[in-house]
Enzyme design. Structure first.
Site, PDB file in Angstrom:
ATOM      1  N   ARG A 263     -24.055  36.706   4.758  1.00 35.84           N
ATOM      2  CA  ARG A 263     -24.285  35.351   5.078  1.00 35.84           C
ATOM      3  C   ARG A 263     -24.855  34.210   4.585  1.00 35.84           C
ATOM      4  O   ARG A 263     -26.625  34.731   4.047  1.00 35.84           O
ATOM      5  CB  ARG A 263     -24.791  36.223   6.656  1.00 35.84           C
ATOM      6  CG  ARG A 263     -24.193  37.712   6.767  1.00 35.84           C
ATOM      7  CD  ARG A 263     -24.969  38.433   7.625  1.00 35.84           C
ATOM      8  NE  ARG A 263     -24.224  39.570   8.095  1.00 35.84           N
ATOM      9  CZ  ARG A 263     -24.569  40.190   9.128  1.00 35.84           C
ATOM     10  NH1 ARG A 263     -25.220  40.188  10.161  1.00 35.84           N
ATOM     11  NH2 ARG A 263     -23.487  41.478   9.591  1.00 35.84           N
ATOM     12  N   ARG A 278     -34.106  39.069   6.850  1.00 33.91           N
ATOM     13  CA  ARG A 278     -32.984  38.258   7.353  1.00 33.91           C
ATOM     14  C   ARG A 278     -32.602  37.849   5.984  1.00 33.91           C
ATOM     15  O   ARG A 278     -33.022  36.134   5.247  1.00 33.91           O
ATOM     16  CB  ARG A 278     -32.993  36.873   8.074  1.00 33.91           C
ATOM     17  CG  ARG A 278     -32.108  36.305   8.444  1.00 33.91           C
ATOM     18  CD  ARG A 278     -32.628  35.123   9.626  1.00 33.91           C
ATOM     19  NE  ARG A 278     -33.051  35.686  10.969  1.00 33.91           N
ATOM     20  CZ  ARG A 278     -32.199  37.106  11.936  1.00 33.91           C
ATOM     21  NH1 ARG A 278     -30.992  36.026  12.079  1.00 33.91           N
ATOM     22  NH2 ARG A 278     -32.615  36.824  12.753  1.00 33.91           N
ATOM     23  N   GLU A 350     -34.956  45.062  15.246  1.00 36.87           N
ATOM     24  CA  GLU A 350     -33.420  45.707  14.952  1.00 36.87           C
ATOM     25  C   GLU A 350     -33.040  45.940  13.512  1.00 36.87           C
ATOM     26  O   GLU A 350     -33.114  45.701  12.626  1.00 36.87           O
ATOM     27  CB  GLU A 350     -32.541  44.274  15.540  1.00 36.87           C
ATOM     28  CG  GLU A 350     -30.242  44.625  14.858  1.00 36.87           C
ATOM     29  CD  GLU A 350     -29.550  43.917  14.970  1.00 36.87           C
ATOM     30  OE1 GLU A 350     -28.766  43.915  14.732  1.00 36.87           O
ATOM     31  OE2 GLU A 350     -29.525  42.328  15.573  1.00 36.87           O
ATOM     32  N   SER A 353     -26.740  48.018  14.716  1.00 33.88           N
ATOM     33  CA  SER A 353     -26.279  47.843  15.761  1.00 33.88           C
ATOM     34  C   SER A 353     -24.697  47.733  16.008  1.00 33.88           C
ATOM     35  O   SER A 353     -23.617  48.189  15.211  1.00 33.88           O
ATOM     36  CB  SER A 353     -25.234  46.012  15.697  1.00 33.88           C
ATOM     37  OG  SER A 353     -25.758  45.742  17.174  1.00 33.88           O
ATOM     38  N   ARG A 391     -33.976  46.542   5.586  1.00 31.77           N
ATOM     39  CA  ARG A 391     -34.192  46.913   6.688  1.00 31.77           C
ATOM     40  C   ARG A 391     -34.989  48.214   6.604  1.00 31.77           C
ATOM     41  O   ARG A 391     -36.276  47.912   6.978  1.00 31.77           O
ATOM     42  CB  ARG A 391     -33.368  46.224   7.620  1.00 31.77           C
ATOM     43  CG  ARG A 391     -33.160  44.757   8.157  1.00 31.77           C
ATOM     44  CD  ARG A 391     -32.444  44.299   9.862  1.00 31.77           C
ATOM     45  NE  ARG A 391     -32.396  42.973   9.367  1.00 31.77           N
ATOM     46  CZ  ARG A 391     -32.438  42.656  10.307  1.00 31.77           C
ATOM     47  NH1 ARG A 391     -32.579  42.936  12.227  1.00 31.77           N
ATOM     48  NH2 ARG A 391     -31.999  41.061  10.453  1.00 31.77           N
TER      49      ARG A 391
END
Length: 433
Positions: A263, A278, A350, A353, A391
């Site tokens: 990403r 991130r 988070e 999801s 994460r």
């Protein structure tokens, strides 16, 4: 992709519901206007083509009777010109219509919180006890760098910011985590898949990343190839059945995969610049389901539970929230986020999801099944992180840290970690000793 036929029957309902997702009324009015234009042009074109067929028959009959067909031929030529002109207009209107439809987000499911952002998200449940330390807990990047198992500096030298080297027991911890996740999901009925990491634009369109989010991905610059590095395994997993009809008796289908995700993190400047939260490249175990429409929301709850099961077994505290209309992803009709406790920041972050896209992605990717009456219907697709591996590693480092800088390995991971129960400076990276 939304169903324009349904939108026509109740335009005000769509205006109201999509407004909660930031869609302007004017944008929908443009779509309805274009839809009316295209249908009118299609009708005109079909009328002229029918006329052309009739004229062609008249010409053939005249030739058989050895009669003059000059007037009929001239009329057919004019009809041909008119058809060509209308086709050109239709192609232009159709392209504009399809582009605007492709930029519409999914309709939010009834009952989810309405609001512009995360401030109105609703907590569903809180699970597990947050740890109490008798010392000041460190951030995972400080723990990892102190042990030598995370090397951001050398990764920046090689690749730039937001990359990392996992080294020694750091690499083995990452591997232990995702092997554990895959095994757990397989116990829940998921079939493991090892998919391509590069996909074409049709696949990106199918799951809703294209055309709206091209700035968020890495595309291969090659005139002979149309390839994008996957932002999530959701893309190749969901498109596995693109342009196919899944036998109804096979539904639901569960698949899971470990892949890297790439990403660009466009627009995230200044956010989570340190650590594993991130990254431009990170591993993720993804879950994807194909279901009948009537089963999809029960399957969403099951999928969320599949992700929670991982955190429970790891002994990590977390909570589950339902995202608001303004905080959901583009393709989602309803989303449950799972956020894990991060002691150093003293907040939940988070880590998964889980979303039901209903038939939004299936329409774009043309994934169908036949109902009990033999009629083709679109499946519902669901996707969820099970979990974001980096994460999870970050959460383990922070929640299982010790005052001396070592990290206790969660009991459930020890069998995946060659029996090692603690990461210390002495065993973390052999070449550092």
């Amino acid at each position: 992709m939304l169903d324009i036929k349904k939108m026509r029957t109740n335009p005000d309902f769509y205006r109201e519901r999509l407004a909660t997702r930031g869609v302007a009324v004017e944008d929908l009015d443009d779509i309805f206007s274009l839809d009316e234009q295209r249908r009118d042009l299609i009708k005109q074109t079909e009328t002229l083509k029918a006329k052309r067929n009739d004229v062609s028959k008249e010409i053939a009959q005249a030739k058989r009777n050895k009669e003059s067909a000059d007037d009929a031929i001239a009329a057919m030529q004019q009809v041909g010109k008119d058809v060509k002109k209308l086709d050109e207009q239709l192609n232009e209107v159709e392209a504009d219509f399809q582009n605007k439809m492709a930029h519409l987000p999914n309709m939010p499911h009834e009952g989810i919180p309405v609001g512009p952002d995360e401030s109105v998200n609703v907590e569903l449940r809180k699970v597990g006890e947050t740890p109490n330390f008798n010392f000041e807990p460190k951030a995972h990047w400080d723990i990892g760098e102190g042990l030598g198992i995370l090397d951001f500096e050398r990764a920046a030298k090689v690749s730039g910011a937001r990359f990392v080297y996992y080294v020694g027991l750091g690499a083995q911890l990452e591997r232990a985590v995702y092997n554990f996740m895959l095994d757990e999901h397989m116990k829940e009925g998921y079939t493991e898949v090892l998919p391509p990491y590069l996909v074409n634009s049709k696949a990106m369109y199918g799951t809703g990343q294209f055309p709206k989010f091209k700035q968020d991905v890495y595309q291969i610059e090659n005139e002979d190839q149309d390839l994008t590095m996957i932002p999530t395994a959701e893309v190749p997993l969901t498109n596995y059945f693109a342009n196919e009809v899944i036998p109804a008796e096979k539904l639901p289908v569960y698949v899971t995969a470990l892949t890297p995700s790439f990403r660009s993190e466009a627009g995230s400047a200044g956010r989570d610049t340190r650590g594993l939260i991130r990254m431009h490249q990170f591993n993720k175990v993804e879950m994807v389901k194909y279901t009948k429409p009537e089963d999809s929301y029960a399957e969403l709850e099951k999928m969320t539970g599949n992700a929670e099961r991982i955190l429970k077994k790891l002994g990590l505290a977390y909570h589950v929230i339902t995202l608001s209309t303004g905080d959901m992803g583009f393709s989602a009709a309803e989303t449950h986020d799972i956020e894990v406790w991060m002691p150093e920041q003293n907040i939940y972050r988070e880590i998964s999801s889980c979303s039901n896209t209903e038939d939004f992605q299936a329409r774009r990717a043309h994934i169908q099944y036949r109902d009990d009456n033999g009629k083709l219907q679109y499946v519902n697709t669901l996707n969820g992180s099970g979990l974001a591996v980096g994460r999870t590693v970050a959460a383990i480092l922070e929640n299982y840290q010790n005052e001396d800088g070592s990290v206790t390995v969660p009991e459930v991971l020890v069998p995946y970690f060659h029996g090692i129960e603690k990461i210390t400076k002495d065993n973390a990276v052999p070449f550092n000793n």
